[in-house]
Design an enzyme around this catalytic site. Structure first.
Site, PDB file in Angstrom:
ATOM      1  N   LYS A 190      -8.714 -17.513  14.080  1.00 48.73           N
ATOM      2  CA  LYS A 190      -7.482 -16.908  14.614  1.00 48.73           C
ATOM      3  C   LYS A 190      -7.643 -15.399  14.478  1.00 48.73           C
ATOM      4  O   LYS A 190      -7.426 -14.835  13.410  1.00 48.73           O
ATOM      5  CB  LYS A 190      -6.283 -17.405  13.797  1.00 48.73           C
ATOM      6  CG  LYS A 190      -4.964 -17.468  14.559  1.00 48.73           C
ATOM      7  CD  LYS A 190      -4.472 -16.132  15.073  1.00 48.73           C
ATOM      8  CE  LYS A 190      -3.803 -15.285  14.019  1.00 48.73           C
ATOM      9  NZ  LYS A 190      -3.502 -13.914  14.519  1.00 48.73           N
ATOM     10  N   GLU A 265      -9.421 -11.442   1.255  1.00 46.75           N
ATOM     11  CA  GLU A 265      -9.893 -10.049   1.205  1.00 46.75           C
ATOM     12  C   GLU A 265      -8.729  -9.188   1.665  1.00 46.75           C
ATOM     13  O   GLU A 265      -8.386  -9.183   2.856  1.00 46.75           O
ATOM     14  CB  GLU A 265     -11.100  -9.850   2.118  1.00 46.75           C
ATOM     15  CG  GLU A 265     -12.350 -10.504   1.549  1.00 46.75           C
ATOM     16  CD  GLU A 265     -13.595 -10.223   2.375  1.00 46.75           C
ATOM     17  OE1 GLU A 265     -14.587 -10.922   2.167  1.00 46.75           O
ATOM     18  OE2 GLU A 265     -13.570  -9.325   3.227  1.00 46.75           O
ATOM     19  N   CYS A 299     -10.238  -1.069   4.580  1.00 48.28           N
ATOM     20  CA  CYS A 299      -9.761  -1.526   3.264  1.00 48.28           C
ATOM     21  C   CYS A 299     -10.435  -0.772   2.128  1.00 48.28           C
ATOM     22  O   CYS A 299      -9.862  -0.577   1.070  1.00 48.28           O
ATOM     23  CB  CYS A 299     -10.002  -3.017   3.129  1.00 48.28           C
ATOM     24  SG  CYS A 299     -11.720  -3.464   3.428  1.00 48.28           S
ATOM     25  N   GLU A 396      -0.579   1.513   0.401  1.00 45.69           N
ATOM     26  CA  GLU A 396      -1.722   1.579   1.317  1.00 45.69           C
ATOM     27  C   GLU A 396      -1.234   2.112   2.662  1.00 45.69           C
ATOM     28  O   GLU A 396      -0.525   1.422   3.397  1.00 45.69           O
ATOM     29  CB  GLU A 396      -2.336   0.186   1.504  1.00 45.69           C
ATOM     30  CG  GLU A 396      -3.624   0.221   2.294  1.00 45.69           C
ATOM     31  CD  GLU A 396      -4.183  -1.165   2.617  1.00 45.69           C
ATOM     32  OE1 GLU A 396      -3.393  -2.067   2.938  1.00 45.69           O
ATOM     33  OE2 GLU A 396      -5.413  -1.327   2.565  1.00 45.69           O
TER      34      GLU A 396
END
Ligand code: NAD
Length: 502
Positions: A190, A265, A299, A396
């Site tokens: 997906k 992750e 990331c 973040e």
């Protein structure tokens, strides 16, 4: 090297098929419309529609999971030599279509050509690396005891789901799918709804390279619709997920009823710590590269600079000068270093931190404005005079935005570095070896680089601690996730068995 105009011409060629046919789901080697209709894919470069994309839901996920399940036994039982050959073929096919992948990725995500042309090739490298692991993937251990000849075997867990984000989507998809296929799993993928183009290219390339129908299936759609259904599907034994930490928590909840094995992750707020004894010129290059490349939408970006007070003024001055010169522009221009952000919502989020920084009392030393181009552009930005308690130091932001925080002592640097909910990477700059050893052993992060930017070496473990994730990828670590361990003990003699009821 291709210029902007040349790349734009290539883009027109590569987009034609998407414009004419849109993107369908790919299940068991066949195109399928989305059961929930279509959604539009929009380019962040100029906000124009690229194409319609099949909007998959639970019905499509069910068909894909059944296709992956039907294909599983044959794929699992294929000889290692043959599976390796197919994965190598995929790597070669990616290489031969690398330009198409890179051009589409730039247009779909806003990422600069200079990085995406390399990311496409890294996708090929991922397949090649895991192809070479296929031969030993099933190897077990021999663990004899005095009475038993104990052995372990490894076998693929079964059909698995892979959910990927929109930042460097092609590379990240190969990073999860290549080891799954090498382990002998079949896959339902997906992709992120914001960047569906190259996931379509990947499944097509894989099938053309000889991957049997049903081994890799792609269902497009929204996370809360298709993604949720994937996590809940009983035929899928595991879900490998890359995305935000908040979504990662949902993945666990959604997979709970089917006891889904999950690999997460997730996000990061990674510190780069620069001590005054470091090679400051190299540190400066690495600091800039690790936050402003890939639009800061990575990331592992070093989004918090912890700078020792003794060299702070000098370092920040050079940093400001360099950040001002970063080339923002069209992602297909080879000179561009920072392109537009992925989408309106993300652009609004990143831009909101310019105000938040000022309200919290930080200084906007460079940038802090949105761009005047038609796409989702923001200026490369540096916040100084920040404390670690500020939102710009804790959240973040996921854009080309760096927060600089001063420190005086090593202990203070360590406390600041660890004072975050995340723990993905850390970057340490010092020429004091003992300090480097001491500091890195206490830094709460899954991956640490000393006197280096992030250089990925595929045999090493990749993953985070705290809210940055669960599990590791890379080398044999990927197989720990995609494979089951089985213990079998053979008695080597007639050892005494406890007798009941005699
Ligand atoms: P996201 O979590 O919004 O979406 C990621 C994927 O999850 C998409 O495909 C989305 O459709 C799907 N999704 C959303 N809700 C879902 C649900 N309820 N159930 C199942 N699937 C769902 O993340 P994003 O904004 O696409 O990506 C950016 C994030 O990814 C950042 O936080 C970044 O740090 C993280 N990331 C982490 C790594 C890593 O290796 N640690 C690598 C790249 C990106």
């Amino acid at each position: 090297m291709s210029g902007l105009n040349e790349n734009k011409k290539k883009l027109e060629t590569y987009l034609t098929r998407f414009r004419e046919h849109g993107i369908s789901n790919r299940i068991a080697g066949q195109d399928h419309p989305g059961s929930a209709g279509v959604f539009e894919s929009v380019s962040p470069v100029d906000k124009t529609k690229i194409c319609d994309v099949a909007r998959g839901d639970a019905t499509d996920i069910d068909s894909a999971a059944k296709a992956a399940s039907a294909a599983f036994n044959d794929w699992r039982d294929l000889s290692a030599k043959e599976r390796r050959r197919i994965l190598i073929n995929i790597a070669e096919a990616i290489e031969s279509r690398a330009e198409e992948i890179a051009v589409c990725e730039c247009w779909d995500t806003g990422q600069a050509w200079r990085f995406m042309s390399k990311a496409a090739l890294r996708g090929a490298e991922n397949f090649r690396f895991f192809a070479d692991q296929v031969i030993s993937a099933r190897d077990g251990k021999h663990l004899p005891s005095p009475t038993l000849m104990n052995i372990t075997t490894r076998s693929p867990v079964g059909p698995v789901g892979v959910i990927t984000p929109w930042n460097t989507p092609f590379m990240l998809s190969t990073w999860k799918i290549a080891p799954a296929l090498a382990a002998g799993c079949t896959v339902v993928h997906k992709p992120a709804e914001l960047s569906p183009l190259t996931a379509r290219l990947l499944v097509e390339i894989a099938e053309d390279a000889g991957l049997p129908p049903g081994v890799l299936n792609t269902v497009n759609g929204y996370g809360e619709e298709a993604g949720k259904a994937l996590c809940e599907h009983p035929l899928l034994r595991a879900v490998a997920f890359v995305g935000e930490s908040a979504t990662g928590k949902l993945i666990i909840k959604q997979g709970a009823d089917t006891l889904k094995r999950v690999h997460l992750e997730l996000g990061g707020k990674n510190p780069v710590i620069v001590f005054d004894d470091a090679d400051l010129d190299r540190a400066l290059d690495a600091v800039i590269f690790m936050i402003y490349s890939i639009n800061g939408e990575r990331c592992t970006s070093s989004s918090r600079l912890l700078i020792q007070d003794t060299v702070r003024a000098e370092f920040e001055e050079k940093l400001i000068e360099r950040v001002r010169k970063i080339k923002v522009g069209h992602p297909l221009d080879p000179a561009t270093e920072v392109g537009p952000l992925i989408a309106q919502e993300h652009f609004d989020k990143v831009a909101s931190y310019f105000k938040i920084a000022e309200q919290d009392g930080a200084t906007i030393a460079v940038g802090g404005c949105v761009g005047d181009n038609e796409g989702f552009y923001v200026e490369p930005t540096l916040f100084t005079d920040a404390t670690n308690a500020m939102r710009i130091s804790q959240e973040e932001i996921f854009g080309p935005v760096l927060t600089s925080i001063p420190f005086f002592t090593e202990q203070e640097a360590l406390d600041i570095a660890n004072d975050t909910e995340y723990g993905l990477t850390g970057y340490l700059w010092t020429n004091d070896l003992t300090r480097a050893m001491r500091f890195s052993s206490q830094l709460e992060a899954g991956m640490i680089w000393v006197n280096s930017e992030n250089v990925r070496h595929l045999p090493t473990p990749f993953g985070g601690v705290k809210n940055s994730g669960i599990g590791r990828d890379g080398g044999d670590w990927s197989f720990e996730f995609y494979m089951e361990q089985k213990h079998i003990g053979f008695a080597t003699g007639q050892h005494k068995i406890s007798r009941l009821g005699v």
